[in-house]
Design an enzyme around this catalytic site. Sequence first.
Site, mmCIF file in Angstrom:
data_model
loop_
_atom_site.group_PDB
_atom_site.id
_atom_site.type_symbol
_atom_site.label_atom_id
_atom_site.label_comp_id
_atom_site.label_asym_id
_atom_site.label_seq_id
_atom_site.Cartn_x
_atom_site.Cartn_y
_atom_site.Cartn_z
ATOM 1 N N TYR A 28 0.826 -1.215 0.000
ATOM 2 C CA TYR A 28 0.000 0.000 0.000
ATOM 3 C C TYR A 28 0.862 1.269 0.000
ATOM 4 C CZ TYR A 28 -4.077 -2.945 1.219
ATOM 5 O OH TYR A 28 -5.080 -3.887 1.241
ATOM 6 N N LYS A 45 4.625 -14.170 4.014
ATOM 7 C CA LYS A 45 4.664 -14.986 2.790
ATOM 8 C C LYS A 45 6.118 -15.046 2.322
ATOM 9 C CE LYS A 45 2.492 -17.340 -0.352
ATOM 10 N NZ LYS A 45 1.715 -18.574 -0.072
ATOM 11 N N ASP A 54 -1.400 -17.808 4.061
ATOM 12 C CA ASP A 54 -2.541 -18.600 3.577
ATOM 13 C C ASP A 54 -2.910 -19.684 4.590
ATOM 14 O OD1 ASP A 54 0.036 -19.191 2.691
ATOM 15 O OD2 ASP A 54 -0.601 -20.343 0.958
ATOM 16 N N ASP A 58 -4.787 -5.847 6.612
ATOM 17 C CA ASP A 58 -6.069 -5.331 6.139
ATOM 18 C C ASP A 58 -7.044 -6.502 5.963
ATOM 19 O OD1 ASP A 58 -7.998 -3.680 5.118
ATOM 20 O OD2 ASP A 58 -7.000 -3.313 3.208
#
Length: 337
Positions: free
Chosen positions: A124, A173, A206, A230
């Site tokens: 972002y 990740k 995930d 988020d």
Amino acid sequence: MHAVTLIKGDGIGPSIMEEAVKIIDASGVKIQWEEAYAGMAAFEQFGTPLPDETMASIDKTRLAFKGPLTTGVGGTGFRSINVALRQKYDLYANVRPAKNWPGVVTRFDNVDIVIVRENTEGLYAGLEHYLTPKKDIAESLAVVTRAGSERIIEYAFKYARDNDRKKVTVCHKANILKYTQGLFLDVAREIAPKYPDIQFDEKIIDAACMHMVMDPTQFDVIVCTNMFGDILSDLTAGLVGGLGLIPGANIGADAALFEAVHGSAPDITGKNLANPTAVIMAGVMMLHHLGEHAAADKIQTAVEKVVNEGQFVTPDLNPQSNCGTVEMGNAIVAAMK
Ligand code: NAD
């Protein structure tokens, strides 16, 4: 007397913020509200979504209480004013607590998770562009810095220690995004041993989502980069009864902004259906930030009474209820007496 910049926002914003202000004022705390405008409401009135007057007010108060702002989806319209405010005032820590309410029936009954989201970097950061004149290839750059990672991960561990929490989980990740997410994970692994009283865990994002819907009780404080935080915070909202319940604090070294996690909810705007709890609880977080603990506790006790009794609540909490935003606000004021 505390000075606070008040931005009522778009969509359901004005209706829920009016209830929140009414309740905060009824708690007896002395706040001088400085109303300012941002988002669609400001764009329509001033031709810009973030007028200079709004920033001048926050420059002075260093504290904002904000309703949700509408941001158009895709290439049209202005960039997110929420992201702009977080970056301008370097509000690097976004803290979003999600806890079960005894009166709100959900799949689990002992969820108590705090998401600590890095709020100024990551995907972002606003570095997005087309690579071709035909606009058929687009690129977004994620920025992760050692300094930015250190301060948010330190914040998460300190938050855990100060709030009697037992565990910090870093969600990442780093298996795929080896540089950006790898740096964030490396920093978490370096900082964790400084807090031997706090258990440290790491989960790939995930798998973390799967674990969270199977058994959310294994999570306590979660720290992650901007976009993962988020998404995860809406997931935690779903676990405890919906977006109408979850507040958020945006904290920087010398400024802070308090708001709900949810957006401007165009589907229910103007219908007196919006649940004001999330922004009221954001107000509770703001009062604690100001050191007004007695007023914060008084409001929280009243909100818990009304939500847990389930009578004077909006239909998202009780589909049989005929109660609207205003009636729920009135019930909370009455419960404070
Ligand atoms: P949303 O959070 O506005 O709504 C998602 C769903 O939750 C809707 O069905 C809505 O009715 C419901 N909901 C949200 N708040 C509620 C409340 N207080 N009471 C009862 N139900 C509630 O998300 P969206 O529809 O994806 O986004 C709408 C707009 O809000 C977009 O322009 C988006 O960019 C913006 N947004 C702003 C913020 C912010 O200002 N911090 C945060 C998220 C989204």
